[in-house]
Enzyme design. Structure first.
Site, PDB file in Angstrom:
ATOM      1  N   CYS A 319      64.499  81.119 -43.370  1.00 48.90           N
ATOM      2  CA  CYS A 319      64.377  81.491 -44.778  1.00 48.90           C
ATOM      3  C   CYS A 319      63.792  80.359 -45.604  1.00 48.90           C
ATOM      4  CB  CYS A 319      65.741  81.907 -45.335  1.00 48.90           C
ATOM      5  SG  CYS A 319      67.000  80.619 -45.245  1.00 48.90           S
ATOM      6  N   GLU A 353      60.478  84.654 -45.832  1.00 47.21           N
ATOM      7  CA  GLU A 353      61.127  84.571 -44.526  1.00 47.21           C
ATOM      8  C   GLU A 353      60.017  84.471 -43.489  1.00 47.21           C
ATOM      9  OE1 GLU A 353      65.370  85.191 -43.128  1.00 47.21           O
ATOM     10  OE2 GLU A 353      64.488  85.200 -45.132  1.00 47.21           O
TER      11      GLU A 353
END
Length: 361
Positions: A319, A353
């Site tokens: 992330c 992401e």
């Protein structure tokens, strides 16, 4: 929560900028061309949290844009799911009509799912009494939701303290229990794309899977079905409990889950010290061919990087592309990036992401 810069007309250009930024970060590691997975332009976020701001005797949904003292009132929220948008005005009307619901209410949290489930948390600066419980129970039934009241030293659950989700991977539906307060992927449509990408990249294996940071089993369920056996680790008790339920509910019997941090598992595999939580787990019997990691924003520490370097294949979901690049500087000493992907979980922000597959040189 800050007010988002919602601008669908700029989405394509913003996604291209993210892709270029990720390409630059991965360039030193000779990564292949990115696979890019976009997001719905609106109604994509399954979670939302609002502070409430009192003005003219009424409480309003509010966010803040830099200045914490200047609210931006929210009447509709097009980045949130359609379920959240449908619930917002009905919930507001309910607290406006009820002193029992509105008195010292300061925050509202929504958790919804692609499957249509919804959980609302109401946070208060006062004790929750019988009048509140009666009003909240009637509201939960009216809205067809589960509802949780939170106050200092109190957590009152009406219905369930989790939402139920169903995600489809390679044609199979997986059911998930998502507890209140535990981490879940905010963008359900993109989460499904991530799961399908990881499932395809994992491939059908005749060896074992090691997973670190497994959470509620989001990736565990589909990936375990691709391996002979799986060993998954997670440190959060609520996530472990949800993952154990999800494994059983989906009939996945080849997976052992232990409550260990990545650092503790590293110590166990290195023989630094034993853990009672590993009692009955025959670590030497595993033949890990793939290790899957989905670490927090800080990435993996050096010891965990050294641990995953032992295994032929590293499947890494990140992330934070900056800490991913930092980890790759170490992992690339032994492994080569052979697949790379961008998943736009967070449209209209700089966040993204990403995923990479590394294979031993």
């Amino acid at each position: 929560m800050s007010a988002p810069a919602f601008n669908p007309a700029a989405y394509t250009a913003q996604l291209a900028d993210k892709a270029n930024r990720l390409r630059e970060l991965l360039a030193p590691f000779a990564a292949p061309e990115l696979e890019i997975f976009d997001s719905p332009r609106e109604y994509y976020r399954l979670r939302a949290e609002f502070r409430l701001w009192r003005e003219d005797g009424q409480r309003h949904y509010a966010m803040f844009d830099g200045d914490k003292r200047t609210p931006v009132f929210i009447e509709e929220f097009p980045i949130a799911s359609q379920r959240i948008n449908a619930l917002m005005p009905r919930l507001k009307a309910a607290w406006q009509a009820s002193d029992a619901l509105s008195f010292k209410l300061f925050q509202v949290e929504f958790l919804t799912t692609l499957a249509g489930d919804a959980l609302i948390t109401l946070c208060y600066h006062r004790p929750l009494d019988d009048a509140w419980h009666a009003a909240a129970s009637a509201l939960a039934a009216e809205l067809n939701v589960s509802l949780i009241g939170r106050a200092r030293g109190q957590r009152v659950v009406i219905g369930r303290d989790y939402a139920e989700e169903t995600l489809t991977v390679a044609g199979r539906s997986f059911r998930y229990r998502q507890p209140e307060g535990a981490f879940t992927q905010p963008n359900g449509e993109v989460c499904q794309k991530m799961l399908n990408w990881a499932y395809e990249v994992m491939g059908e294996r005749d060896d074992d899977l090691l997973e670190l940071y497994c959470g509620n089993g989001n990736f565990t369920l589909p990936l375990a079905s691709r391996a002979r056996r799986a060993l998954a680790t997670e440190i959060s008790k609520s996530s472990v409990n949800a993952a154990l339920h999800n494994l059983a509910d989906n009939g996945i019997s080849n997976t052992t889950l232990v409550r260990l941090s990545a650092e503790e598992l590293t110590q166990a595999l290195n023989g630094v010290r034993p853990f009672r939580r590993l009692a009955g787990v025959d670590l030497p019997s595993y033949e890990f061919g793939t290790v899957f990691v989905d670490p927090p924003r800080a990435g993996m520490d050096d010891d965990t990087c050294r641990l995953v370097q032992r295994f032929p294949r590293i499947l890494y979901i990140s992330c934070n592309p900056e800490t991913l690049a930092q980890n790759l500087a170490l992992l690339s000493e032994t492994h080569q990036v052979t697949r790379a992907a961008l998943f736009d979980q967070f449209p209209y922000t700089h966040h993204m992401e990403s995923g990479v597959l590394l294979e031993r040189r």
